[in-house]
Scaffold this active site. Structure first.
Site, PDB file in Angstrom:
ATOM      1  N   LYS A 219      23.233  45.806  41.987  1.00 14.77           N
ATOM      2  CA  LYS A 219      24.091  45.016  41.084  1.00 14.77           C
ATOM      3  C   LYS A 219      25.532  44.983  41.562  1.00 14.77           C
ATOM      4  CE  LYS A 219      26.375  48.459  38.776  1.00 14.77           C
ATOM      5  NZ  LYS A 219      27.785  48.532  38.319  1.00 14.77           N
ATOM      6  N   THR A 276      28.833  43.904  35.019  1.00 20.26           N
ATOM      7  CA  THR A 276      29.611  44.038  36.251  1.00 20.26           C
ATOM      8  C   THR A 276      30.026  42.685  36.807  1.00 20.26           C
ATOM      9  OG1 THR A 276      28.292  46.014  36.723  1.00 20.26           O
ATOM     10  CG2 THR A 276      29.637  45.186  38.507  1.00 20.26           C
TER      11      THR A 276
END
Length: 375
Positions: A219, A276
């Site tokens: 990620k 994120t």
């Protein structure tokens, strides 16, 4: 004629099984996330040792009741003892959370070995894949700390929001032994989740450590890609496409290593990825945004030396994917820009011009777009 009821069974509500929390825990890492986790544990009523390399910072935290370097202005609750002594931090501990940068994890685990009580579980709160070996971080710690259950705590969590007590959820993952499945309340994952549970911090339990670790490692790389395209002037369509296709890359890599696709759709995968990729509070997103605007790498973050996990992990993730023959074109693009000097605009242009594929894997489709040679 007998009637067959095809209604799926309803899961019955049963009294929850009680898992005994760990009373004393140790947080290895005195940065923002380590301090936030110490805050959560202390609010849950635990005796917390917070370790950091800098004696001066440990002293400041003890004197001021806050971490002035990383979470300035947030008062820490009672029950946290900051220290720069590993022996003091680990003496009598019942569980350890490691919150050190991924590239220092092996050395840190090795340094802990003489001081760590036998059999104490270790949960990783850092994310990545070891460069060179291609090992998941749990395997690194298992090599250095044999005889200790190793798991992870991961999810969509910004340190400051967590420390402020904003409602936050995360996944605690450990492999489940046969005994753990028969008596789940005694499993390290269940006990650690109970240990960290507060009115604001809600942990979930998983037995898929591989899926959770892969989600955390990949990620950060996808977040850099989102930042690059945002900085270059593109908007929500582009970011949504990168998040969705990036999650597919996470699924493919997790499966190749024995993890489950469904884990990647949970908190430690889709949840963490969405957070994120949505805010420059994330250093990964911020780095990508600055690079997308044309800022030279040396001038990013105001020229201050800043460790960005996705920048480090772009190398190890792509290397591992190549070894396993897993296609990860977004991660490949980020790697090429960060580490091979590839031009940003042209690299993403090539990414978008790749042959058309079917979205479900069962649809075996690969169509040339007419925009250059097939990749």
């Amino acid at each position: 004629m007998t009637h067959i009821d095809h209604t799926p069974p309803v899961r019955r509500a049963e009294p929850p099984t009680r898992a005994e929390p760990y009373s004393r825990i140790t947080i290895i890492g005195m940065g923002g996330w380590g301090t936030a986790l110490a805050t959560v544990a202390a609010r849950a009523g635990r005796d917390v040792r917070l370790w950091g390399r800098r004696p001066a910072l440990a002293k400041l935290i003890a004197e001021r009741g806050e971490n002035p370097d990383h979470l300035a202005g947030i008062a820490l609750p009672p029950g946290i003892t900051p220290t720069a002594s590993l022996a003091e931090a680990l003496e009598g501990t019942e569980a350890v959370l490691m919150v050190t940068p991924s590239h220092t994890l092996r050395d840190m685990a090795r340094a802990m070995r003489p001081h760590l009580p036998a059999g104490v579980p270790v949960a990783l709160c850092c994310k990545g894949i070891e460069r060179g070996t291609g090992y998941l971080l749990s395997h690194v710690v298992e090599e250095e700390l044999p005889g200790h259950p190793v798991g992870a705590l991961s999810g969509p969590t910004f340190a400051r929001e967590t420390a402020l007590g904003h409602p936050t959820a995360a996944t605690v993952a450990f492999p489940f032994t046969h005994i753990d499945r028969m008596e789940p309340a005694t499993a390290p994952a269940a006990r650690l989740a109970t240990t960290m549970h507060t009115e604001a911090f809600r942990p979930y339990v998983s037995d898929d450590l591989v899926g959770v670790e892969v989600g955390g490692a990949v990620k950060n790389v996808i977040a850099i890609a989102c930042g690059m395209m945002t900085g270059a002037g593109f908007a929500e369509n582009t970011r949504a496409a990168l998040i969705t296709r990036g999650m597919d890359e996470m699924k493919f890599l997790a499966e190749a290593l024995g993890g489950r696709r469904e884990t990647v759709t949970g908190l430690a995968g889709a949840g963490d990825l969405t957070l994120t990729c949505s805010s420059t509070t994330s250093r990964n997103m911020k780095l990508g945004t600055e690079l997308g605007r044309g800022t030279p790498r040396a001038d990013c973050f105001g020229g201050l030396p800043t460790v960005v996990e996705g920048e480090v992990n772009a190398v190890s993730v792509v290397d591992l994917a190549r070894r396993l023959r897993v296609s990860m074109p977004i991660c490949e693009s980020v790697h090429a820009i960060l580490h091979e000097g590839a031009p940003l605009a042209e690299t993403f242009q090539v990414l978008w011009a790749r042959p058309i594929e079917g979205e479900p894997r069962a649809l075996d489709l690969y169509l040339h777009t007419g925009q250059g040679e097939p990749a």
